[in-house]
Motif scaffolding. Structure first.
Motif, PDB file in Angstrom:
ATOM      1  N   LEU A 544     -19.746 -22.790  -8.615  1.00 56.36           N
ATOM      2  CA  LEU A 544     -20.623 -21.806  -8.005  1.00 56.36           C
ATOM      3  C   LEU A 544     -21.958 -21.852  -8.732  1.00 56.36           C
ATOM      4  O   LEU A 544     -22.008 -21.851  -9.963  1.00 56.36           O
ATOM      5  N   TYR A 701     -12.443 -19.935  -1.436  1.00 51.73           N
ATOM      6  CA  TYR A 701     -13.699 -19.299  -1.010  1.00 51.73           C
ATOM      7  C   TYR A 701     -13.528 -17.794  -0.884  1.00 51.73           C
ATOM      8  O   TYR A 701     -14.374 -17.008  -1.362  1.00 51.73           O
ATOM      9  N   ARG A 702     -12.450 -17.349  -0.248  1.00 51.81           N
ATOM     10  CA  ARG A 702     -12.237 -15.913  -0.069  1.00 51.81           C
ATOM     11  C   ARG A 702     -12.151 -15.213  -1.427  1.00 51.81           C
ATOM     12  O   ARG A 702     -12.735 -14.141  -1.629  1.00 51.81           O
ATOM     13  N   SER A 705     -15.733 -15.346  -3.188  1.00 53.71           N
ATOM     14  CA  SER A 705     -16.750 -14.523  -2.520  1.00 53.71           C
ATOM     15  C   SER A 705     -16.433 -13.042  -2.583  1.00 53.71           C
ATOM     16  O   SER A 705     -17.301 -12.196  -2.353  1.00 53.71           O
ATOM     17  N   VAL A 710     -22.079 -15.648  -2.452  1.00 53.51           N
ATOM     18  CA  VAL A 710     -22.001 -17.064  -2.078  1.00 53.51           C
ATOM     19  C   VAL A 710     -22.941 -17.278  -0.894  1.00 53.51           C
ATOM     20  O   VAL A 710     -22.709 -16.742   0.190  1.00 53.51           O
TER      21      VAL A 710
END
Length: 769
Positions: A544, A701-702, A705, A710
Motif C-alpha cells: 500500500l 483488498y476488503r 481498505s 485505498v
C-alpha cells in the motif's frame, strides 16, 4: 500540438504570407520523415528546408498563411505510419524565404533529443518489388525503403545516417545512389538501401562440407532444399539467428527438441502471408481475434499467442498448452523462404537456453553445429541483438510478455524526473535495462537470463550502447537488492553512486507509473521469488502506498523450499514442502529416498518463501500436471491450460490472519488436499485453484481498505501473465466496484523491473528534496 502562431506579412501578390520554423521531435528519424516533409511542402507550394539534428527534425516553411497552417497540422495528422511526430517548438521566421524546398545535410544539435528507431518489417511496396521479375531488386533478400527495414540493430551512432550504420561497408551503386539522393523517391535517405549490385549477400555453409557452400540465389536455394528435406537450419535475420524447420515435420521438431535441448518449451511458428488480409494460413492453425490479427500485421510483427486449432500442426509445437506462438514474415528473406516452401516454419531463437539470441555466424557454427544441417548467413553485420517480441491477449487487452525487435528501445515519459542520469540494471531473469535522464526513460529490448558469460557480455554492450546512442552518460546506478544477482554485482564494481531497490517494490512502482492516482495504491506483486526486505524470498506480496513509499500490508503464509533454486525447475519440491509444513499426506511425492525431507527438517538449503509462483508449482505437482519442468513456468502454464474454459465451481478465499508485524497472511493449507482429489477432473481442480487465489486478492483488498484509504488497486508480477487469474481478478474486483489495473506498456514479468527501479529512485529522490 501547441497552438501555431504565425507571423503574417503581405506577399508580392497582396495576400498574407508566413514563415515558420518548427522543431519536430518523437519518432521522426529512420522512418522516412524528411521525404514526407518534402512531399508535403510540394503539395502546399511551400519553400524552405528540413534537416536532421540530433534526435529530431528542424523545418523551415515559407509561403501563403493558410498553406503554412495546413502544413503544420498535417505534419502530425498525415505522418508516415511508422512515425510518431510531435511539434516541440514553433517560432516565426523573419528571414528571406528560400527558393524551393530542400533537404539539408544532418546537423548536430546543441541539446540532444534523441529517439532511436526500432527495426521494422518489410512493407507491401517492397514485397511487391521483391516478387516483380521486371524489378531490379527481384528476389533480393535485403530490399527496403524509408518505411521498412532494420534500424536499431544496424545503428552504430546517431544521427541516423548511412556512415553511422553497419551498411557503411556497402558503397552505393549509381542506381541506388540516385534513389538515395532523390527527395521524391521512397528510398530517399533510406540508410539500409541496397540492391544485388552493391548490397549484402547471402551465403550458405554446410559445416565441414566445403563443396556445399554457396552464395546469393544458390545459397537461398540450398537452404530451401534443406528445410524441405526435413533438416534443421540456422537463418540470420534482423536481430539475430533463428533455428528453422518445417512446422509439420515431426522428426525435424523432435530433433530440434532433443539436441537444443528444449524438450517441451513452446516453439514459435512463422506462417506464409496468404489471402486477402494475409492470414488465411494462420487461420488454419489458430483463431485470431480482429485485435490479434491487427497486431500480427502491424509494423512490429511480433509473436502473438493465439488459441490453436487442434490437429492442424504438430502437438510438439506447444505440448500441453492451448495456445500457439504465431508470427508473420517480417524480413524479405523470411518472405522468400516461406513463399518458396509454402508452409509454416518453426522459427525459434538460435541461442543456448536463456541466453541472448546469437548474432555472429562464426559463433552460430561453433555453438550450434550439432543442431543444424547448414547455416544461411549474410554479410550485413548485426550491431546488437534484438529478440522477437511476444504478446498475449489477457483481461480485455493485448499485453506484452517480451519486448524486442520492432518495439524496443521503448521510451516512457516519467511523471517524476530523475535527479541525475541513471542506469537501472534490472533483474536476473528476463533482463532488460533502463536509461533515464530528466523526464525520459528508455527500456532496452529483452536481453535474457543473467546466468552466463555471454548474457553479461550482451548486457554490458547494451548498457554502453544506450548511453552512446542517446548521448547520456549515467551518473548513478540502481540495482536489485538481491546480493547474488550478477547485475547487482556488476553495478557494485562500477564505482558510481548506487541505490538498491527491493524486487517487489520495483514491480509495484512500474505498475504505479501506469496508474496515476492521488492517493495510496494497493498493488499485488505475485511472481516466482525475489529478495525481500526481511531477507526471505518474497513473491506473494501486497503493498500500500506510492513509488518511493511502500508498506507491506499482506502476503502468504511462508514455507521453506528444499533445494532452494532447484524448486523452480522441480515443482514437486514446492508441493512437498507445503505438505510437510501443513502435515498433509502426499502419496505421490517423488522424494523416495527421503533426502529432501531430511534437508527440510534440518533447515539445510531451505530458504523461506511467500511466492505465489511456487504455489502454482505446487498445484501443478499435486494435481499430477507437472512434477519436473524443462523450462521456467512450465508447471503453472500447463496448469492454466488445464483450467481453460472450465467453470471454477465452489471456491472461497483463503483464510487471512495478522502476523506479529501486522501483515495479513493468506493461509494456503486448505488447497492441498483438494488438489490431490482425483475424483474431481483436473480441469475442475485447476479452475477452482485459480478462483481461490482471485477471491483471496479481493478479500485482502476488503481487509486493507477497511482500515486505510485505498485510491486504486493493481496487480503485477510474472504470475499475472496467467490469463485466467488476471481475468478472474479483474472480474471479481469489478463486481465490488473497483477497477483493477494491470500492466499494459511493459510485461508484468521481470522485464519491467529496470523501469520500476527508475520510478522508485526518482520518487525517493523527490521525497528528499
Amino acid at each position: 500540438m501547441q497552438d501555431l502562431v504565425v507571423e503574417r506579412r503581405a506577399d508580392a501578390g497582396g495576400g498574407l504570407s508566413a514563415g515558420r520554423r518548427l522543431w519536430i521531435t518523437g519518432q521522426v528519424q529512420g522512418v522516412g520523415f524528411r521525404p514526407f516533409l518534402y512531399r508535403l511542402a510540394q503539395r502546399h507550394a511551400l519553400s524552405g528546408w528540413a534537416r536532421n539534428t540530433v534526435g529530431e527534425v528542424e523545418v523551415l516553411v515559407c509561403g501563403r498563411l493558410q498553406a503554412v497552417e495546413n502544413f503544420a497540422r498535417e505534419v502530425v495528422s498525415e505522418a508516415p505510419a511508422i512515425a510518431a511526430p510531435r511539434i516541440r517548438r514553433s517560432e516565426p521566421w523573419e528571414g528571406e524565404a528560400p527558393e524551393g524546398f530542400a533537404i539539408l545535410p544532418s546537423a548536430a544539435g546543441a541539446t540532444p533529443r534523441i529517439f532511436v528507431p526500432p527495426d521494422y518489417f518489410a512493407c507491401d511496396d517492397c514485397l511487391a518489388e521483391l516478387n516483380d521479375p521486371a524489378d531490379r531488386r527481384f528476389r533480393y533478400p535485403f530490399i527496403n525503403c524509408t518505411q521498412c527495414g532494420p534500424r536499431y540493430t544496424i545503428i552504430r551512432a546517431l544521427p541516423y545516417d548511412r556512415p553511422n550504420t553497419s551498411m557503411d561497408a556497402f558503397p552505393l551503386c549509381a542506381a541506388c545512389l540516385a534513389e538515395y539522393r532523390d527527395p521524391a523517391d521512397r528510398r530517399f535517405h533510406a540508410e539500409p538501401v541496397a540492391c544485388p549490385a552493391c548490397g549484402p549477400r547471402l551465403s550458405w555453409s554446410a559445416g565441414a562440407d566445403a563443396a556445399a557452400e554457396a552464395r546469393g540465389e544458390q545459397a537461398l536455394a540450398a537452404c530451401i532444399e534443406a528445410i524441405a528435406a526435413g533438416c534443421l537450419v540456422a537463418v540470420k535475420g534482423i536481430g539475430g539467428y533463428h533455428l528453422v524447420c518445417d512446422a509439420a515435420n515431426e522428426s525435424a521438431i523432435t530433433r530440434l527438441r532433443r539436441l537444443k535441448p528444449r524438450p517441451t518449451k513452446p516453439l514459435a511458428v512463422m506462417f506464409p502471408l496468404e489471402g486477402a488480409d494475409g492470414l488465411d494460413r494462420v487461420r488454419q492453425a489458430a483463431t485470431p481475434t480482429a485485435e490479434e490479427a491487427a497486431l500480427l500485421l502491424s509494423p512490429q510483427r511480433p509473436i502473438v499467442l493465439l488459441a490453436r486449432c487442434r490437429g492442424t500442426l504438430s502437438e510438439q509445437l506447444a505440448p500441453g498448452l492451448a495456445e500457439l506462438g504465431v508470427m508473420l514474415p517480417y524480413s524479405p528473406l523470411h518472405a522468400l523462404l516461406l513463399d518458396a516452401l509454402g508452409r509454416p516454419l518453426v522459427a525459434t531463437s538460435a541461442n543456448i537456453s536463456g541466453e541472448p539470441v546469437l548474432t555472429c555466424g562464426d559463433e552460430v557454427e561453433e555453438r550450434l553445429a550439432h543442431l543444424v544441417a547448414g547455416c544461411l548467413h549474410h554479410d550485413r553485420p548485426i550491431v546488437r541483438p534484438a529478440d522477437d517480441p511476444v504478446w498475449r491477449r489477457s483481461a480485455g487487452a493485448l499485453r506484452p510478455l517480451r519486448i524486442g525487435r520492432g518495439g524496443a528501445p521503448a521510451e516512457i515519459e516519467l511523471a517524476v524526473p530523475v535527479p541525475r542520469p541513471t542506469l537501472a540494471v534490472g533483474a536476473h531473469m528476463k533482463n532488460t535495462i533502463a536509461l533515464a535522464w530528466e523526464h525520459r526513460c528508455v527500456v532496452s529490448p529483452h536481453i535474457g537470463d543473467m546466468g552466463s558469460e555471454r548474457s553479461m557480455e550482451v548486457f554490458e554492450q547494451v548498457a554502453a550502447d544506450l548511453q552512446a546512442l542517446y548521448g547520456v552518460r549515467a551518473q548513478a546506478l540502481v540495482c536489485d537488492a538481491h546480493p547474488g544477482y550478477a547485475t547487482a554485482r556488476w553495478a557494485r564494481r562500477q564505482g558510481l553512486p548506487l541505490q538498491e531497490v527491493l524486487h517487489h517494490h520495483a514491480h509495484a512502482a512500474a505498475l504505479a507509473a501506469e496508474v496515476p492516482a492521488s492517493g495510496p495504491l494497493l498493488v499485488f506483486t505475485w511472481d516466482g521469488v525475489g529478495y525481500g526486505g526481511d531477507g526471505t524470498l518474497w513473491g506473494g506480496e501486497a503493498f500500500l502506498g506510492q513509488p518511493g513509499h511502500w508498506r507491506r500490508v499482506a502476503s502468504f503464509r511462508p514455507f521453506r523450499l528444499p533445494g532452494g533454486e532447484r524448486a523452480g525447475r522441480e515443482p514437486w519440491r514446492s508441493a512437498a514442502a507445503m505438505c510437510w509444513e501443513a502435515a498433509v499426506t502426499w502419496p505421490g511425492c517423488p522424494d523416495a529416498d527421503g533426502l529432501a525431507r531430511a534437508a527440510w527438517e534440518r533447515n539445510l538449503n531451505t530458504p523461506a518463501t511467500t511466492a505465489v509462483g511456487r504455489l502454482f508449482d505446487a498445484a501443478a505437482a499435486l494435481s499430477g500436471t507437472c512434477l519436473h519442468a524443462s523450462y521456467e513456468g512450465e508447471g503453472p502454464m500447463r496448469f492454466e491450460a488445464a483450467a481453460t474454459g472450465m467453470e471454477p465451481g465452489e471456491a472461497c478465499a483463503l483464510p487471512l490472519g495478522l502476523d506479529q508485524d501486522g501483515v495479513l497472511r493468506a493461509d494456503w493449507a486448505q488447497l492441498l488436499a483438494p488438489l490431490q482429489d482425483t475424483d474431481l477432473p483436473l480441469a475442475r481442480r485447476a479452475a477452482w485453484f485459480h478462483e481461490s487465489l482471485a477471491l483471496t486478492a479481493v478479500a485482502i483488498y476488503r481487509a486493507v481498505s477497511a482500515d486505510a484509504a485505498v485510491a486504486g488497486v493493481g496487480a503485477t508480477g510474472g504470475v499475472l501473465q496467467n490469463r485466467i487469474l488476471a481475468e478472474r481478478m479483474q472480474a471479481l474486483f469489478k463486481a465490488v466496484g473497483v477497477p483493477l489495473a494491470l500492466p499494459a506498456r511493459l510485461p508484468a514479468n521481470d522485464a519491467a523491473i529496470a523501469f520500476g527501479q527508475v520510478v522508485e529512485c526518482a520518487a525517493a529522490a523527490a521525497r528528499e528534496r
